[in-house]
Design an enzyme around this catalytic site. Structure first.
Site, short mmCIF file in Angstrom:
data_model
loop_
_atom_site.label_atom_id
_atom_site.label_comp_id
_atom_site.label_asym_id
_atom_site.label_seq_id
_atom_site.Cartn_x
_atom_site.Cartn_y
_atom_site.Cartn_z
N ARG A 186 0.80 -1.24 0.00
CA ARG A 186 0.00 0.00 0.00
C ARG A 186 0.83 1.29 0.00
O ARG A 186 0.37 2.34 0.45
CB ARG A 186 -0.99 0.05 1.17
CG ARG A 186 -2.01 -1.05 1.17
CD ARG A 186 -2.91 -1.06 -0.05
NE ARG A 186 -3.68 -2.28 -0.05
CZ ARG A 186 -3.28 -3.41 -0.69
NH1 ARG A 186 -2.19 -3.41 -1.43
NH2 ARG A 186 -4.00 -4.50 -0.61
N SER A 235 -10.72 0.05 3.30
CA SER A 235 -10.03 -0.24 4.55
C SER A 235 -9.29 0.99 5.05
O SER A 235 -8.52 1.60 4.31
CB SER A 235 -9.03 -1.38 4.35
OG SER A 235 -9.74 -2.57 4.09
N GLU A 305 -4.13 3.36 6.35
CA GLU A 305 -4.02 3.13 4.90
C GLU A 305 -4.57 4.35 4.15
O GLU A 305 -4.01 4.78 3.15
CB GLU A 305 -4.79 1.87 4.50
CG GLU A 305 -4.76 1.61 3.00
CD GLU A 305 -5.30 0.25 2.60
OE1 GLU A 305 -5.14 -0.71 3.37
OE2 GLU A 305 -5.90 0.17 1.52
C1 LIG Z 1 -15.38 0.20 -1.32
C2 LIG Z 1 -13.88 0.32 -1.44
C3 LIG Z 1 -13.09 -0.80 -1.63
C4 LIG Z 1 -11.70 -0.69 -1.75
N1 LIG Z 1 -10.97 -1.84 -1.93
C5 LIG Z 1 -9.63 -1.75 -2.05
C6 LIG Z 1 -8.83 -2.93 -2.24
O1 LIG Z 1 -9.33 -4.04 -2.35
N2 LIG Z 1 -7.48 -2.79 -2.31
C7 LIG Z 1 -6.87 -1.57 -2.22
O2 LIG Z 1 -5.64 -1.50 -2.30
N3 LIG Z 1 -7.60 -0.43 -2.05
C8 LIG Z 1 -8.96 -0.49 -1.95
N4 LIG Z 1 -9.70 0.66 -1.77
C9 LIG Z 1 -9.01 1.95 -1.62
C10 LIG Z 1 -8.87 2.77 -2.92
O3 LIG Z 1 -9.89 2.45 -3.84
C11 LIG Z 1 -7.52 2.53 -3.57
O4 LIG Z 1 -6.48 2.96 -2.73
C12 LIG Z 1 -7.41 3.26 -4.92
O5 LIG Z 1 -6.32 2.75 -5.61
C13 LIG Z 1 -7.25 4.77 -4.77
O6 LIG Z 1 -7.34 5.35 -6.07
P1 LIG Z 1 -7.95 6.82 -6.26
O7 LIG Z 1 -7.86 7.16 -7.69
O8 LIG Z 1 -9.30 6.89 -5.65
O9 LIG Z 1 -6.90 7.67 -5.43
P2 LIG Z 1 -7.20 8.89 -4.43
O10 LIG Z 1 -7.96 8.37 -3.26
O11 LIG Z 1 -7.78 10.02 -5.17
O12 LIG Z 1 -5.72 9.24 -3.97
C14 LIG Z 1 -4.96 8.32 -3.23
C15 LIG Z 1 -3.49 8.80 -3.23
O13 LIG Z 1 -2.99 8.69 -4.56
C16 LIG Z 1 -2.51 9.96 -5.00
N5 LIG Z 1 -2.81 10.08 -6.43
C17 LIG Z 1 -4.02 10.03 -7.06
N6 LIG Z 1 -3.86 10.17 -8.39
C18 LIG Z 1 -2.54 10.32 -8.61
C19 LIG Z 1 -1.73 10.52 -9.77
N7 LIG Z 1 -2.27 10.60 -10.99
N8 LIG Z 1 -0.39 10.66 -9.60
C20 LIG Z 1 0.17 10.59 -8.38
N9 LIG Z 1 -0.52 10.41 -7.25
C21 LIG Z 1 -1.85 10.26 -7.36
C22 LIG Z 1 -3.26 10.98 -4.16
O14 LIG Z 1 -2.53 12.21 -4.10
C23 LIG Z 1 -3.35 10.27 -2.83
O15 LIG Z 1 -2.15 10.41 -2.12
C24 LIG Z 1 -11.09 0.56 -1.67
C25 LIG Z 1 -11.88 1.72 -1.50
C26 LIG Z 1 -13.26 1.61 -1.39
C27 LIG Z 1 -14.09 2.86 -1.24
#
Ligand SMILES: Cc1cc2nc3c(=O)[nH]c(=O)nc-3n(C[C@H](O)[C@H](O)[C@H](O)COP(=O)(O)OP(=O)(O)OC[C@H]3O[C@@H](n4cnc5c(N)ncnc54)[C@H](O)[C@@H]3O)c2cc1C
Length: 315
Positions: A186, A235, A305
């Site tokens: 992560r 999570s 996380e």
């Molecule tokens: C219902 C649910 C289930 C989930 N299940 C999982 C799972 O099974 N496994 C898991 O690992 N996660 C899970 N997640 C968490 C989340 O979906 C992941 O961490 C996902 O990869 C985050 O992507 P995001 O685009 O929403 O990032 P954001 O939440 O928008 O950002 C997360 C981080 O990434 C950075 N970021 C975003 N875009 C960029 C970019 N283009 N360049 C550089 N940095 C960037 C942001 O600055 C921030 O620090 C879950 C979330 C939910 C709501």
């Protein structure tokens, strides 16, 4: 519970005019961020920018360098708790060209070239239809490719297991360039001042029907074990070595605990749901309470996380 935290914008009128020149309609000032997060929580950004192309993003990066302006990359906001006071400086979302996905397959491999704001749901569905082995591990993650890369998101396999190349842009090097990154549970070594613009992934190729069925059964399992219909950020805590955060949180009886409009999910103890207009402060207080209780009763120090960003304190 309504949020009352307020902060002053870092942008001058000249900054605003310059950003409008670079981004046109794609910039908004004092834009509330709650709508851009899965928790539906977060105060305003001084400037919210939706960059459509690598050249527009490069222009914004140059502005940040010249003005020493802080900026934050926002994906789909599914792993973020944004403070009630919002985010000072720029919040950058990627759109337009950055949503493109291209797939190629040969006898042995499936490769995916995706813009950083392509949705993981689309990438996984398309890759599964070509038989990308292991793609099921990334299915059901409601993020973008860029956010998932930054987080090294996944389940048993993670993004980093499939990455072939990553291109980023940054204030000091605004044009897209390839970087090499290390991947951990992560988190990654991706530089803090780099925004991912493009990613290429490679998978071994198997039977598409088998891959799709495996992915489907994982999605069904997710639906049964996670409160996916409610606003949350998945999570909240990382699993400690050899254990599960959800098991520890459940063991201290935290399921159903509430702070304001935030509740520890009765279905999955590592999820906190926004059940009634929760503020970031409500969630932060609940996170702190869970963490303290697990440490006091079980001696385990849980690590977050979810990323906490922006202004949380009353000024
Ligand atoms: C219902 C649910 C289930 C989930 N299940 C999982 C799972 O099974 N496994 C898991 O690992 N996660 C899970 N997640 C968490 C989340 O979906 C992941 O961490 C996902 O990869 C985050 O992507 P995001 O685009 O929403 O990032 P954001 O939440 O928008 O950002 C997360 C981080 O990434 C950075 N970021 C975003 N875009 C960029 C970019 N283009 N360049 C550089 N940095 C960037 C942001 O600055 C921030 O620090 C879950 C979330 C939910 C709501």
């Amino acid at each position: 519970m309504s949020a009352t935290v307020q902060s002053r914008s870092l942008l001058t009128e000249a900054d605003k005019a310059e950003l409008q020149k670079i981004c046109g309609e794609a910039v908004r000032f004092d834009e509330p961020l709650a709508a851009y997060t899965s928790w539906k929580i977060g105060g305003p950004a001084d400037a919210w920018i939706s960059a459509e192309s690598e050249s527009q993003l490069a222009g914004v990066m140059r502005f940040c360098l010249r003005r020493k302006m802080p900026w934050f990359a926002l994906g789909s906001g599914s792993n973020l708790l944004i403070g009630d006071g919002g985010i000072r400086g720029l919040v950058l979302r990627l759109a337009g060209d950055f949503t493109e996905i291209a797939l190629r397959d040969d006898a042995t491999h499936v490769t995916v070239q995706a813009g950083a704001s392509a949705s993981m749901a689309l990438v996984t569905a398309k890759a599964a239809s070509l038989g990308a082995i292991g793609i099921g591990s990334l299915a059901g993650i409601p993020g973008t490719v860029g956010g998932s890369l930054r987080m090294n998101a996944g389940t048993d396999f993670e993004m980093g297991d499939f990455v072939r190349e990553v291109w980023v842009q940054s204030p000091s090097k605004p044009e897209p360039h390839a970087v090499s990154i290390q991947y951990f549970y992560r988190h990654t070594t991706l530089a803090r001042d780099a925004i991912v613009s493009r990613v290429s992934l490679a998978f071994e190729r198997g039977d598409p029907k088998t891959v799709r069925e495996e992915m489907q059964s994982r999605l069904v399992r997710r639906k049964a074990t996670q409160p996916i219909a409610l606003p949350n950020a998945g999570s909240c805590f990382r699993n400690p070595e050899g254990d599960k955060a959800a098991r520890l949180i459940e063991a201290v009886g935290a399921k159903g605990w509430r702070e304001g409009g935030a509740e520890v999910s009765p279905l999955h103890a590592n999820f906190i749901n926004n059940v009634n207009g929760a503020s970031a402060k409500d969630v932060a207080m609940l996170l702190a309470r869970v963490r303290r209780e697990v440490y006091d009763r079980l001696g385990v120090e849980l690590q977050l996380e979810v990323h906490l960003v922006g202004v949380f304190t009353d000024e």
